[in-house]
Design an enzyme around this catalytic site. Structure first.
Site, PDB file in Angstrom:
ATOM      1  N   GLY A  19     -12.950 -10.796   8.501  1.00  0.00           N
ATOM      2  CA  GLY A  19     -14.034  -9.831   8.322  1.00  0.00           C
ATOM      3  C   GLY A  19     -14.256  -8.940   9.531  1.00  0.00           C
ATOM      4  NE  ARG A  73     -12.332   1.619  -4.551  1.00  0.00           N
ATOM      5  CZ  ARG A  73     -12.041   2.878  -4.839  1.00  0.00           C
ATOM      6  NH1 ARG A  73     -11.558   3.675  -3.919  1.00  0.00           N
ATOM      7  NH2 ARG A  73     -12.251   3.340  -6.045  1.00  0.00           N
ATOM      8  CE1 TYR A 116      -4.578   6.567  -3.931  1.00  0.00           C
ATOM      9  CE2 TYR A 116      -5.142   5.950  -1.688  1.00  0.00           C
ATOM     10  CZ  TYR A 116      -5.434   6.638  -2.845  1.00  0.00           C
ATOM     11  OH  TYR A 116      -6.578   7.398  -2.921  1.00  0.00           O
ATOM     12  NE  ARG A 173      -3.877  -0.309   2.400  1.00  0.00           N
ATOM     13  CZ  ARG A 173      -5.116  -0.755   2.106  1.00  0.00           C
ATOM     14  NH1 ARG A 173      -5.368  -2.015   1.922  1.00  0.00           N
ATOM     15  NH2 ARG A 173      -6.113   0.088   2.014  1.00  0.00           N
TER      16      ARG A 173
HETATM   17  N1  UDP Z   1     -12.144  -6.637   1.386  1.00  0.00           N
HETATM   18  C1  UDP Z   1     -12.826  -7.833   1.504  1.00  0.00           C
HETATM   19  N2  UDP Z   1     -13.270  -8.437   0.356  1.00  0.00           N
HETATM   20  C2  UDP Z   1     -13.108  -7.919  -0.876  1.00  0.00           C
HETATM   21  C3  UDP Z   1     -12.428  -6.685  -0.993  1.00  0.00           C
HETATM   22  C4  UDP Z   1     -11.955  -6.072   0.165  1.00  0.00           C
HETATM   23  O1  UDP Z   1     -13.035  -8.362   2.607  1.00  0.00           O
HETATM   24  O2  UDP Z   1     -13.558  -8.543  -1.857  1.00  0.00           O
HETATM   25  C5  UDP Z   1     -11.676  -5.974   2.614  1.00  0.00           C
HETATM   26  C6  UDP Z   1     -10.257  -5.435   2.560  1.00  0.00           C
HETATM   27  O3  UDP Z   1      -9.318  -6.420   2.931  1.00  0.00           O
HETATM   28  C7  UDP Z   1     -10.326  -4.299   3.549  1.00  0.00           C
HETATM   29  C8  UDP Z   1     -11.762  -3.792   3.420  1.00  0.00           C
HETATM   30  O4  UDP Z   1     -12.485  -4.851   2.798  1.00  0.00           O
HETATM   31  O5  UDP Z   1     -10.129  -4.762   4.861  1.00  0.00           O
HETATM   32  C9  UDP Z   1     -11.919  -2.541   2.592  1.00  0.00           C
HETATM   33  O6  UDP Z   1     -11.220  -2.754   1.424  1.00  0.00           O
HETATM   34  P1  UDP Z   1     -11.298  -1.818   0.156  1.00  0.00           P
HETATM   35  O7  UDP Z   1     -10.613  -2.560  -0.951  1.00  0.00           O
HETATM   36  O8  UDP Z   1     -12.697  -1.419  -0.092  1.00  0.00           O
HETATM   37  O9  UDP Z   1     -10.462  -0.509   0.493  1.00  0.00           O
HETATM   38  P2  UDP Z   1      -9.542  -0.020   1.703  1.00  0.00           P
HETATM   39  O10 UDP Z   1     -10.467   0.566   2.675  1.00  0.00           O
HETATM   40  O11 UDP Z   1      -8.794  -1.198   2.273  1.00  0.00           O
HETATM   41  O12 UDP Z   1      -8.627   0.976   1.093  1.00  0.00           O
END
Ligand code: UDP
Length: 312
Positions: free
Chosen positions: A208, A187, A146, A143
Site C-alpha cells: 500500500g 480499480r 494498454y 499493462r
Molecule cells: N490497488 C489496490 N487494491 C485494489 C485495486 C488496486 O491496492 O483493490 C492498487 C493497484 O495495485 C495500484 C493502485 O491501487 O497500485 C491504483 O490502481 P488502479 O487499479 O486504480 O489503477 P492504476 O493507477 O494502477 O492504473
C-alpha cells in the site's frame, strides 16, 4: 451549434462529456459498444432531441451522417482488471479504433481530441511526470497492451496531423474518479468503496506504499473543454497533483463511509507503477487550468453515488 461525436460516450468519463457538451447546446452523437460502458450512464439523456446514441464498435468503420465539428475519442477499457480480461479489445480500440476515429475527423474536417493516459509513462523513474518524460514501458508486460495501445494512438494522431493536417489535441489523463464509475471496475477506488459499503475487507495490493494522484471528474471535464478550445496540439497532462499512498486512500474510504471493514493485503500485480503524479505546469500555463475539487470532497460524492447504486 456545434455537433460533437464522443466515442466511449456511455462510459464513465464519456458520459460526463455528453452531459457537458449537451449543456453547452452542442448536438452530441455518442458511439459506444457497451463493452465497459453502460446505458445507465446516459439513460437521462435519451429523451433529449440533441442527443443520439449509436450502438457501434469503433474498431469497425465509423459511419456518421452530416457535419461533425468535434470528435472526442474516449472509447477504451481502462481498468487494470481489463488489461487481463480484454487485452485484445484494448489493442484493437487503441489501434483500429483510433485509426477509424481519425479517418472520420479527416473526412468531416473535425477537430480531434485523443484521450491518452498517464500510462504512456509506464512505471516512471521521475516523479512528477512532465509531458517531456518519454516513459518506461514494458511492451510484453500485462499493462503493455494498454500502454502501447495508447502510445500507438498518440503516434497515429500525430501522423494524421502531419500528413493529413487533421486538427488534433492529445490529453494525458491521470487517475480520475467520480460518480458513474463501474462498481466492479477493479480499480482501487471503486473496489475500496464497494468493499467498505458491503462491509468486506478492503484489498490492498502490495504494502500500500505505492502512490497515485486522484483527480475528480468535473475537473477533468473542465480541462478537456479548455484543451479542445485551445490551439495546443502537444500532449497535455490533466490530473490532480495531490499524491497519496493507496494505504491512505483505503483508510480515508473507511473513515468517510463509517465502515467497520478491515484491510487485507494481496500480491502487487506485475508492473504496477510505484509512483504517479502529474506535472501540470503545461495545463496551468497554456490552458489556465488547475484542479478545484479536493480529494475528500470528491471521495464523498463518489461514495454517495455508490451508495445509491449498490444493490441492497
Ligand atoms: N490497488 C489496490 N487494491 C485494489 C485495486 C488496486 O491496492 O483493490 C492498487 C493497484 O495495485 C495500484 C493502485 O491501487 O497500485 C491504483 O490502481 P488502479 O487499479 O486504480 O489503477 P492504476 O493507477 O494502477 O492504473
Amino acid at each position: 451549434m456545434p455537433r460533437t461525436v464522443i466515442t466511449g460516450g456511455a462510459g464513465f468519463i464519456g458520459s460526463h462529456l455528453c452531459d457537458h457538451f449537451l449543456g453547452l447546446g452542442h448536438e452530441v452523437v455518442c458511439i459506444d459498444n457497451l463493452l465497459t460502458g453502460s446505458k445507465d450512464n446516459i439513460a437521462h439523456l435519451e429523451a433529449n432531441p440533441k442527443f443520439e446514441f449509436v450502438f457501434h464498435d469503433v474498431t469497425k468503420y465509423i459511419e456518421v451522417e452530416g457535419a461533425v465539428d468535434f470528435i472526442l475519442h474516449f472509447a477504451s477499457p481502462a481498468s487494470p482488471a481489463d488489461f487481463e480480461r480484454l487485452p485484445i479489445q484494448i489493442m484493437k480500440v487503441g489501434a483500429h479504433g483510433t485509426h477509424n476515429a481519425l479517418g472520420l475527423a479527416k473526412a468531416k474536417k473535425a477537430r480531434f481530441l485523443l484521450a491518452s493516459t498517464s500510462e504512456v509513462y509506464g512505471d516512471p523513474e521521475v516523479n512528477p511526470q512532465p509531458e517531456s518524460y518519454l516513459g518506461r514501458v514494458n511492451p510484453i508486460g500485462i499493462r503493455g497492451v494498454y500502454d502501447e495501445a495508447k502510445r500507438f494512438a498518440e503516434a497515429i494522431t500525430m501522423a494524421y496531423r502531419r500528413v493529413h493536417h487533421v486538427d488534433t489535441r492529445i490529453l494525458r489523463i491521470f487517475n480520475t474518479f467520480g460518480p458513474r464509475m463501474q462498481l466492479d471496475d477493479g480499480r482501487a477506488l471503486p473496489n475500496f468503496i464497494s468493499q467498505a459499503l458491503r462491509g468486506e475487507p478492503l484489498t490492498i495490493y502490495g504494502d500500500g506504499s505505492q502512490t497515485r494522484s486522484f483527480g475528480y471528474v468535473s475537473d477533468l471535464v473542465d480541462g478537456i473543454h479548455r484543451l479542445l478550445h485551445s490551439d495546443v496540439w502537444e500532449p497535455v497532462n490533466v490530473g490532480n497533483p495531490d499524491e497519496v499512498t493507496l494505504l491512505q486512500v483505503a483508510k480515508e474510504v473507511i473513515e468517510l463511509t463509517g465502515s467497520k471493514s478491515e484491510l487485507v493485503y494481496k500480491p502487487l500485480p506485475p508492473g504496477d507503477p510505484k509512483v504517479r503524479r502529474p506535472d501540470i505546469t503545461r495545463a496551468r500555463d497554456l490552458l489556465g487550468w488547475s484542479p478545484t475539487v479536493s480529494r475528500l470532497v470528491g471521495f464523498q460524492r463518489t461514495i454517495d453515488d455508490f451508495r445509491r447504486r449498490l444493490p441492497r
